[in-house]
Design a protein around this motif. Sequence first.
Motif, mmCIF file in Angstrom:
data_model
loop_
_atom_site.group_PDB
_atom_site.id
_atom_site.type_symbol
_atom_site.label_atom_id
_atom_site.label_comp_id
_atom_site.label_asym_id
_atom_site.label_seq_id
_atom_site.Cartn_x
_atom_site.Cartn_y
_atom_site.Cartn_z
ATOM 1 N N ASP A 60 0.845 -1.195 0.000
ATOM 2 C CA ASP A 60 0.000 0.000 0.000
ATOM 3 C C ASP A 60 0.887 1.255 0.000
ATOM 4 O O ASP A 60 1.678 1.479 0.917
ATOM 5 C CB ASP A 60 -0.889 -0.035 1.249
ATOM 6 C CG ASP A 60 -1.884 1.103 1.319
ATOM 7 O OD1 ASP A 60 -1.639 2.186 0.752
ATOM 8 O OD2 ASP A 60 -2.930 0.912 1.974
ATOM 9 N N ALA A 61 0.731 2.094 -1.027
ATOM 10 C CA ALA A 61 1.540 3.313 -1.147
ATOM 11 C C ALA A 61 1.320 4.266 0.023
ATOM 12 O O ALA A 61 2.263 4.936 0.467
ATOM 13 C CB ALA A 61 1.240 4.017 -2.466
ATOM 14 N N ASP A 62 0.097 4.345 0.533
ATOM 15 C CA ASP A 62 -0.167 5.227 1.676
ATOM 16 C C ASP A 62 0.615 4.773 2.906
ATOM 17 O O ASP A 62 1.118 5.593 3.676
ATOM 18 C CB ASP A 62 -1.664 5.277 2.007
ATOM 19 C CG ASP A 62 -2.476 6.040 0.972
ATOM 20 O OD1 ASP A 62 -1.897 6.900 0.281
ATOM 21 O OD2 ASP A 62 -3.682 5.765 0.858
ATOM 22 N N VAL A 63 0.725 3.468 3.091
ATOM 23 C CA VAL A 63 1.492 2.927 4.218
ATOM 24 C C VAL A 63 2.974 3.219 4.017
ATOM 25 O O VAL A 63 3.673 3.630 4.951
ATOM 26 C CB VAL A 63 1.222 1.420 4.404
ATOM 27 C CG1 VAL A 63 2.159 0.823 5.448
ATOM 28 C CG2 VAL A 63 -0.238 1.182 4.788
ATOM 29 N N ARG A 64 3.483 3.032 2.792
ATOM 30 C CA ARG A 64 4.895 3.327 2.519
ATOM 31 C C ARG A 64 5.203 4.797 2.801
ATOM 32 O O ARG A 64 6.199 5.124 3.446
ATOM 33 C CB ARG A 64 5.261 2.999 1.060
ATOM 34 C CG ARG A 64 5.292 1.531 0.741
ATOM 35 C CD ARG A 64 5.936 1.231 -0.603
ATOM 36 N NE ARG A 64 5.430 1.983 -1.743
ATOM 37 C CZ ARG A 64 4.376 1.635 -2.468
ATOM 38 N NH1 ARG A 64 3.685 0.540 -2.172
ATOM 39 N NH2 ARG A 64 4.000 2.370 -3.501
#
Length: 160
Positions: A60-64
């Motif tokens: 997940d890009a938001d988590v990264r």
Amino acid sequence: MRTWFALPLVCLWSLTGVAAQPMPERPSDDLLTRPALQAVVKAQVDRNGALLREKIGADDADVRARAALALASVRDTSAIPGLLDLLSDSVPLVRTDAAFALAQMPSGVPAAPLLQALRFERDPSVQRRLIDALGATGDTQSLRDLIRLRPPRPVIPTWR
């Protein structure tokens, strides 16, 4: 003292129009409703660098992005290799937050990967954060290299 060297560079960079634009607000990632993001914030509060280093590899890009931002606060230098890898992420927010985190590290950030990323980066927000990181972590030679570097122009949509 190294930040002092960055000031004229940012002024020069403003000729490209990058520095003249205000930093956009951080887009909402629904932090309050997403348990995965809340876990990142908890790891930040707990200063759990190991978990945050794991989270920068999430699908997940938001988590990264959130994990990179959290690492800026934790200042875990063992995360530097993973943050450098994020400079080539396909999502601009992830690259922006990784560059910001690298600028916050107390030591150990190599200038060459920052210059390399800046050489090809087209997103103005990421460019700005990379310049900040070079100003905060680079040596005199890397700042000279930055002066000689001519970055690609930001992508500006054209209407036809």
